[in-house]
Design a protein around this motif. Structure first.
Motif, short mmCIF file in Angstrom:
data_model
loop_
_atom_site.label_atom_id
_atom_site.label_comp_id
_atom_site.label_asym_id
_atom_site.label_seq_id
_atom_site.Cartn_x
_atom_site.Cartn_y
_atom_site.Cartn_z
N ILE A 148 -27.78 -1.68 -10.28
CA ILE A 148 -28.85 -2.27 -11.33
C ILE A 148 -28.99 -3.94 -10.84
O ILE A 148 -28.17 -4.72 -10.47
CB ILE A 148 -28.32 -2.30 -12.59
N THR A 149 -30.26 -4.44 -10.82
CA THR A 149 -30.90 -5.81 -10.79
C THR A 149 -31.04 -6.35 -11.96
O THR A 149 -32.34 -5.66 -12.47
CB THR A 149 -31.81 -5.85 -9.61
N GLU A 187 -30.10 3.37 -17.95
CA GLU A 187 -31.17 2.53 -18.59
C GLU A 187 -30.59 2.29 -20.16
O GLU A 187 -30.97 1.16 -20.54
CB GLU A 187 -32.40 3.24 -18.46
N ASP A 188 -29.82 3.32 -20.75
CA ASP A 188 -29.38 3.02 -21.90
C ASP A 188 -28.26 1.91 -22.13
O ASP A 188 -28.25 1.22 -22.99
CB ASP A 188 -28.68 4.50 -22.47
N ALA A 189 -27.40 1.86 -20.93
CA ALA A 189 -26.37 0.96 -20.76
C ALA A 189 -27.02 -0.47 -20.63
O ALA A 189 -26.55 -1.43 -21.38
CB ALA A 189 -25.50 1.16 -19.72
N CYS A 190 -28.21 -0.41 -19.98
CA CYS A 190 -28.69 -1.88 -19.73
C CYS A 190 -29.30 -2.21 -20.85
O CYS A 190 -29.02 -3.50 -21.20
CB CYS A 190 -29.90 -1.64 -18.67
N ARG A 191 -30.04 -1.29 -21.75
CA ARG A 191 -30.51 -1.83 -23.01
C ARG A 191 -29.45 -2.49 -24.21
O ARG A 191 -29.80 -3.23 -24.84
CB ARG A 191 -31.62 -0.93 -23.57
N LYS A 192 -28.37 -1.44 -24.04
CA LYS A 192 -27.51 -1.87 -25.15
C LYS A 192 -26.47 -2.90 -24.74
O LYS A 192 -25.90 -3.57 -25.73
CB LYS A 192 -26.46 -0.39 -25.44
N VAL A 226 -16.55 -5.15 -18.36
CA VAL A 226 -17.77 -4.55 -18.67
C VAL A 226 -17.65 -2.96 -18.74
O VAL A 226 -18.01 -2.31 -19.89
CB VAL A 226 -18.76 -4.83 -17.89
N GLU A 227 -16.89 -2.30 -18.07
CA GLU A 227 -16.41 -0.92 -18.19
C GLU A 227 -15.85 -0.56 -19.47
O GLU A 227 -16.33 0.72 -20.05
CB GLU A 227 -15.62 -0.58 -16.80
N ASN A 228 -14.75 -1.54 -19.67
CA ASN A 228 -14.20 -1.02 -21.01
C ASN A 228 -15.21 -1.20 -22.19
O ASN A 228 -15.26 -0.23 -23.09
CB ASN A 228 -12.90 -1.96 -21.37
N ALA A 229 -16.07 -2.12 -22.01
CA ALA A 229 -17.08 -2.17 -23.26
C ALA A 229 -18.09 -1.13 -23.15
O ALA A 229 -18.32 -0.78 -24.39
CB ALA A 229 -17.81 -3.61 -22.93
N LEU A 230 -18.29 -0.48 -21.88
CA LEU A 230 -19.11 0.67 -21.95
C LEU A 230 -18.44 1.74 -22.68
O LEU A 230 -18.94 2.48 -23.23
CB LEU A 230 -19.38 0.95 -20.48
N HIS A 231 -17.24 1.93 -22.28
CA HIS A 231 -16.23 3.13 -22.93
C HIS A 231 -16.37 2.72 -24.39
O HIS A 231 -16.48 4.03 -25.11
CB HIS A 231 -15.30 3.23 -21.92
N HIS A 235 -19.22 4.38 -26.15
CA HIS A 235 -19.14 5.86 -26.16
C HIS A 235 -20.15 6.12 -24.93
O HIS A 235 -21.25 6.97 -24.99
CB HIS A 235 -19.86 6.41 -27.37
N MET A 236 -19.79 5.34 -23.83
CA MET A 236 -20.58 5.82 -22.73
C MET A 236 -19.52 5.88 -21.47
O MET A 236 -19.44 5.31 -20.31
CB MET A 236 -21.66 4.50 -22.24
#
Lengths: 91, 91
Positions: A8-9, A62-67, B24-29, B32-33
């Motif tokens: 991701i950039t 892309e969902d992670a980028c937006r959120k 960031v990984e913890n935040a993504l989890h 719910h990702m």
């Protein structure tokens, strides 16, 4: 389900002043490198995506980028999904 | 002399713990990702290079990486030089 590698950039939008980039540019000129200019600094993020296919992997990232990853008011993002190879390494 | 566009990617070496990526990984989890893992965060730098040819541009940018942009003890860098097109835009 396979593990894809996502690159991701995230870059500041052109209209936004990049203060960090400008500072680095001044430092480069102080170090006698006048040939380098218009420095813009962004983020490069690599992560693994566990998904059944490449399209799903792209959607998840892309969902992670937006959120979370990008601030869409000031930043643009681009996503590149790499296929896993049979030996487990990425191509 | 032409203006080339350089894309530089600076990443933490594999052996170095990426605390920012782990956060960031913890935040993504938490969002719910769970399909996204092994997050590693680096820098993406874009700059213009004024040089007579592509090889000189590559050398100038690698020199800047070694002298200023990357910390070679902890980081790796990769440089990609894009050719200017005739209409002045980059391909």
């Amino acid at each position: 389900m396979k593990y894809y590698l996502a690159h991701i950039t995230i870059t500041l939008r052109k209209a936004i002043l990049d203060v960090q980039g400008k500072t680095v540019e001044n430092a480069l000129h102080s170090l006698h490198m006048p040939a380098l200019s218009n420095v813009r600094i962004g983020k490069h993020i690599e992560l693994d995506v566990h998904a059944p296919d490449k399209e799903t992997a792209q959607d998840l990232v892309e969902d992670a980028c937006r959120k979370l990853l990008a601030n869409l008011v000031m930043e643009d993002y681009s996503v590149d999904i790499l296929e896993p190879r049979k030996n487990g390494q990425m191509k």
